[in-house]
Design an enzyme around this catalytic site. Structure first.
Site, PDB file in Angstrom:
ATOM      1  N   SER A 180      42.242  19.596 -16.100  1.00  0.00           N
ATOM      2  CA  SER A 180      43.114  19.170 -14.999  1.00  0.00           C
ATOM      3  C   SER A 180      42.436  18.076 -14.194  1.00  0.00           C
ATOM      4  O   SER A 180      41.196  17.986 -14.158  1.00  0.00           O
ATOM      5  CB  SER A 180      43.422  20.362 -14.075  1.00  0.00           C
ATOM      6  OG  SER A 180      43.992  19.946 -12.855  1.00  0.00           O
ATOM      7  N   TYR A 193      40.869  27.727  -9.235  1.00  0.00           N
ATOM      8  CA  TYR A 193      41.534  27.011 -10.321  1.00  0.00           C
ATOM      9  C   TYR A 193      40.756  25.757 -10.701  1.00  0.00           C
ATOM     10  O   TYR A 193      40.477  25.510 -11.885  1.00  0.00           O
ATOM     11  CB  TYR A 193      42.956  26.659  -9.907  1.00  0.00           C
ATOM     12  CG  TYR A 193      43.711  25.805 -10.903  1.00  0.00           C
ATOM     13  CD1 TYR A 193      44.365  26.390 -11.991  1.00  0.00           C
ATOM     14  CD2 TYR A 193      43.791  24.429 -10.745  1.00  0.00           C
ATOM     15  CE1 TYR A 193      45.065  25.616 -12.900  1.00  0.00           C
ATOM     16  CE2 TYR A 193      44.496  23.642 -11.656  1.00  0.00           C
ATOM     17  CZ  TYR A 193      45.128  24.235 -12.724  1.00  0.00           C
ATOM     18  OH  TYR A 193      45.821  23.457 -13.631  1.00  0.00           O
TER      19      TYR A 193
END
Length: 288
Positions: A180, A193
Site C-alpha cells: 500500500s 495497517y
C-alpha cells in the site's frame, strides 16, 4: 526445498569494440523482441488470489481470466460477492473456484492451496491480496486483539499462503503481493495497517532474493486510494465522501485501474523484474 547453489550464471564471452559499438557484431546479439507467443499473456495458467471476492481482488481475477488464466479466489465470508466474481470470471470462458475461510490460519491456507491444485490441476501465480484495516485516532486505541488480527490477515497470511504454494510453483512462476502507499508515506489513523504494509514490502524484497535461484519472481503492487468495500466499511461517511481527493489526480482510483499492474507482474512481460513494487496511486511520489 532445493538448496541454493550461489553459482553465478554464465556471462557473455569476452569481446570488445570501438565506440560507439555495433549491435550486429555482438555475441550473442541482444534480444530486442520476444518470439511470437500463442494466446493471451496468462494462457492456461492457474492463479490463486486471496481477497478475490471484491475490490482489487475481483478486478485482478477478471483481468487474469481475460488473459487466459483459471482462478481460485479465497475470501472470508462474503459469499454473494464471491459468487458474482466467479460468474464474471466464467463469462470469460475460464474456470473459477471459491474457497471461504480465514487466511490468518495456516491450516486453512494449506487446504486452499491443496484444493486449488486438486481442482484446477496446477498453480502458477499466487496473489497475496487479502487485508483488513481498523482506523484509530491514537495508538492508545489499538487493542492487542486488533493488532494481532490485522497482522494475521495482512502479514501472516502472506507467509502461510506462500509456504503452502511453494512446492507447486515452478520455474517461471510468480508471486504478487499487495502492499500500500501507506507503507511509504505512513498513515496517522492506520498505524497497524500501515505497519503491516511496510512488512509486506520488506517481505516482497526478501522473498524475491530467497527464490531467485529457483527462477520464481516475487513483486508487489502498492495501490493508493482505491474505491473498494474496505472504504465504506471502515471509514465514517464524511471521510468516504472525500476519499481520494488529496492525491494529485484528485480522485480515488478504480480496481480496474490497478489490475493491469498485477497482470504485468504475473506474466512473462515482467521476466526481468523481481523484488520490485509498482505504484498505481493517483500520482503520489513515494520514492519506493
Amino acid at each position: 526445498m532445493p538448496q541454493k547453489t550461489n553459482q553465478k550464471r554464465p556471462m557473455r564471452p569476452a569481446q570488445s569494440q570501438r565506440r560507439p559499438g555495433l549491435e550486429s557484431k555482438m555475441k550473442p546479439r541482444p534480444r530486442s523482441e520476444k518470439p511470437d507467443e500463442p494466446g493471451p499473456r496468462l494462457n492456461a495458467k492457474v492463479a490463486l488470489i486471496t481477497g478475490g471476492d471484491s475490490g482489487i481482488g475481483r478486478a485482478v481475477s477478471i483481468a487474469f481470466a481475460k488473459e487466459g488464466a483459471d482462478v481460485a479466489i479465497v475470501y472470508l465470508n462474503e459469499h454473494a460477492d464471491a459468487t458474482e466474481t466467479a460468474r464474471l470470471v466464467e463469462n470469460e470462458g475460464r474456470r473459477c473456484i471459491r474457497i471461504a475461510g480465514d487466511v490468518g490460519r495456516e491450516a486453512f491456507c494449506r487446504r486452499a492451496v491443496q484444493r486449488t491444485v486438486r481442482e484446477l490441476g496446477r498453480l502458477d501465480v499466487l496473489v497475496n491480496n487479502a487485508a483488513e484495516q481498523h482506523p484509530c485516532p491514537s495508538i492508545e486505541d489499538i487493542t492487542e486483539k486488533q493488532l494481532e488480527r490485522t497482522f494475521r490477515t495482512n502479514v501472516f497470511s502472506f507467509f502461510f499462503m506462500t509456504k503452502a504454494a511453494l512446492p507447486h510453483l515452478k520455474k517461471g512462476s510468480a508471486v504478487v503481493n499487495t502492499t500500500s502507499v501507506t507503507a511509504y508515506r505512513g498513515s496517522a489513523e492506520l498505524l497497524d495497517y500501515a505497519a503491516t504494509k511496510g512488512a509486506v514490502a520488506a517481505f516482497t524484497r526478501s522473498l524475491s532474493q530467497a527464490l531467485a535461484d529457483r527462477e520464481i519472481r516475487v513483486n508487489g503492487v502498492a495501490p493508493g486510494p482505491i474505491w473498494t468495500p474496505l472504504i465504506p466499511s471502515t471509514f465514517p461517511k464524511s471521510k468516504v465522501k472525500e476519499f481520494g481527493s488529496d492525491v494529485p489526480m484528485g480522485r480515488a482510483g478504480e480496481p480496474v485501474e490497478v489490475a493491469p499492474s498485477f497482470v504485468f507482474l504475473a506474466s512473462q512481460d515482467a521476466a526481468y523484474m523481481s523484488g520490485q513494487v509498482l505504484h498505481p496511486n493517483g500520482g503520489e511520489i513515494v520514492n519506493g
